[in-house]
Design an enzyme around this catalytic site. Structure first.
Site, PDB file in Angstrom:
ATOM      1  N   HIS A  11       0.815  -1.214   0.000  1.00 45.16           N
ATOM      2  CA  HIS A  11       0.000   0.000   0.000  1.00 45.16           C
ATOM      3  C   HIS A  11       0.850   1.267   0.000  1.00 45.16           C
ATOM      4  CE1 HIS A  11      -3.312   2.617   1.839  1.00 45.16           C
ATOM      5  NE2 HIS A  11      -3.863   2.082   0.772  1.00 45.16           N
ATOM      6  N   LYS A  41       3.281   4.471  -1.081  1.00 42.00           N
ATOM      7  CA  LYS A  41       3.412   5.407  -2.194  1.00 42.00           C
ATOM      8  C   LYS A  41       4.723   6.161  -2.005  1.00 42.00           C
ATOM      9  CE  LYS A  41      -1.271   4.847  -1.769  1.00 42.00           C
ATOM     10  NZ  LYS A  41      -1.974   4.273  -0.608  1.00 42.00           N
ATOM     11  N   ASP A  43      17.259  10.112  -8.178  1.00 40.58           N
ATOM     12  CA  ASP A  43      18.674  10.498  -8.169  1.00 40.58           C
ATOM     13  C   ASP A  43      19.243  10.745  -6.774  1.00 40.58           C
ATOM     14  OD1 ASP A  43      18.797  10.287 -10.890  1.00 40.58           O
ATOM     15  OD2 ASP A  43      18.764  12.444 -11.291  1.00 40.58           O
ATOM     16  N   HIS A  60      -9.171  11.058   1.678  1.00 40.78           N
ATOM     17  CA  HIS A  60      -8.229   9.961   1.472  1.00 40.78           C
ATOM     18  C   HIS A  60      -6.924  10.181   2.230  1.00 40.78           C
ATOM     19  CE1 HIS A  60      -5.727   7.118  -1.042  1.00 40.78           C
ATOM     20  NE2 HIS A  60      -6.822   6.410  -0.895  1.00 40.78           N
ATOM     21  N   LYS A 119      -3.973  10.663   5.142  1.00 39.54           N
ATOM     22  CA  LYS A 119      -3.477   9.916   6.298  1.00 39.54           C
ATOM     23  C   LYS A 119      -2.400  10.786   6.946  1.00 39.54           C
ATOM     24  CE  LYS A 119      -4.154   6.841   2.663  1.00 39.54           C
ATOM     25  NZ  LYS A 119      -5.541   6.650   2.769  1.00 39.54           N
ATOM     26  N   ASP A 143       1.059  19.467  18.485  1.00 44.75           N
ATOM     27  CA  ASP A 143       1.722  20.648  19.035  1.00 44.75           C
ATOM     28  C   ASP A 143       2.304  21.493  17.905  1.00 44.75           C
ATOM     29  OD1 ASP A 143       0.923  19.808  21.524  1.00 44.75           O
ATOM     30  OD2 ASP A 143       2.817  18.832  22.019  1.00 44.75           O
TER      31      ASP A 143
END
Length: 402
Positions: free
Chosen positions: A113, A115, A120, A287, A289, A294
């Site tokens: 899952h 991404k 480079d 969508h 996450k 603080d």
């Protein structure tokens, strides 16, 4: 790989596809040595086609490229789409490829899952945005609200090492020689690259969330698409609210998966009774996450706070200690709250109390036991299949005579 804090990084927040895709495509078009890319979903739409073209052009310049997609999330890619990449020299990998059975995908558990993009050894991207047009506002009411982080500095090498080992299983091989100071400090932010797997790092992301909640002094904001975390994480949120921390959750109000909203709502009474403030984002499907705590702690990544992400899937987050980045993320979430969210208020009545008691017993028994139950799910060695370039078609007899 053991996570370690790296100092001297520049971290930039990228909100939605409008900010994310141009930065990634620009980095790939400027690549001279190496591109490592992992994604759960890659679709053959306008976004996927632009990514494909950028990768092909980079490969034709001699850039070494590894692309990994998940066999469940990206199972609709056809031979023509993948073949054009591999023919240009892109090494294309599929995590746990499996054919559909009677039209249904059967490999739903333990997905890749993550991404991640690394170019480079100079720039990396970590977040929750897939390569699909539904991350663009022009997609319409179902366009997703999401986030990613662009990173430069010493943390990039940690992400690069992880991504290349994921492709090659930690085996040694000759890697492109770097040009320029890959490790030079370029900013003020401290960053930590943290992953979740089904081996030695099965609870790492959850542990960093919980540590942040337990040490929070005055504010916690969490925006999470699929919110159904473990009992201990819920307890840490309640305890933070009870000791005076302002705890705010932004959850789905217009879900792309209604069952996820139903699951989250079973937790509302438990959290509201401790003083946690809950909002539902109603502009479009959430969508994201992300979280900020603080003045200087923030996280962006692929991991939801639900049983799939916390106990089964392979995930990657970056944790950042940087006041400017945290303030930027907080400002974005505040705008969601002010413009596009509805606040959830406690509901009373005997019927409500009885239903809360019933759901509470069932839900918290599940949350308390799920980490142990997860071990019973299929735990095969992850299969990473490399797609070979298409073979040239042998000429027919007629073609030989022409």
């Amino acid at each position: 790989m053991t996570a370690a804090w790296r100092h001297g990084n520049t971290v930039c927040l990228l909100e939605n596809g409008e900010a994310f895709f141009p930065r990634v495509f620009e980095a790939i078009r400027a690549a001279r040595q190496e591109v490592l890319l992992e994604t759960f979903i890659l679709f053959d739409d306008k976004v996927g086609q632009e990514l494909r073209q950028a990768l092909i052009e980079a490969a034709q310049r001699g850039v070494e490229i590894d692309v990994t997609v998940d066999g469940y999330g990206s199972d609709c890619l056809d031979e023509a789409f993948i073949g054009g990449l591999t023919e240009a020299g892109v090494r294309f990998h599929i995590f746990d490829p499996r054919p559909r059975v009677f039209g249904f995908r059967v490999n739903a558990l333990r997905r890749m899952h993550r991404k991640i993009v690394v170019v480079d050894s100079q720039v990396a991207f970590v977040g929750g945005i897939n390569y699909s047009a539904d991350h663009l506002a022009e997609f319409g009411p179902d366009a997703k609200q999401d986030y990613a982080a662009q990173l430069q500095g010493p943390i990039v090498e940690d992400i690069r090492r992880f991504a290349r080992d994921a492709v090659h299983g930690g085996r040694r091989r000759r890697w492109p020689r770097r040009r320029g100071p890959a490790h030079a400090a370029s900013g003020e932010g401290a960053a930590l690259f943290v992953t979740r797997d089904n081996d030695r790092h099965s609870t790492d992301i959850e542990r960093y969330y919980r540590a942040g909640f337990r040490t929070a002094q005055h504010e916690i904001i969490v925006a999470n698409a699929y919110f159904f975390p473990g009992y201990r994480l819920l307890r840490d949120l309640r305890n933070a609210a009870r000791r005076g921390v302002r705890v705010r959750l932004i959850l789905q109000g217009e879900p792309d998966m209604p069952i996820a909203q139903l699951a989250a709502r079973t937790l509302y009474d438990y959290l509201l009774s401790a003083g946690v403030i809950i909002y539902e984002y109603c502009e479009r499907p959430l969508h994201g996450k992300v979280a900020c705590i603080d003045d200087e702690w923030a996280t962006v990544g692929s991991s939801n706070l639900d049983p799939l992400s916390l106990a089964l899937n392979l995930e990657a987050n970056v944790v950042v200690r940087d006041q400017a980045f945290t303030a930027e993320l907080r400002d974005s979430l505040e705008e969601l709250i002010q413009r596009h969210c509805r606040r959830i208020t406690p509901q009373h009545g005997m019927k409500r109390v009885l239903r809360r008691l019933w759901f509470g017993v069932a839900v918290f028994h599940f949350l308390h036991r799920f980490p142990a139950w997860a071990a019973a799910f299929p735990s095969r060695d992850p299969l990473l299949q490399r797609v070979e370039p298409p073979q040239p078609t042998a000429p027919t007899d007629e073609a030989r005579h022409d």
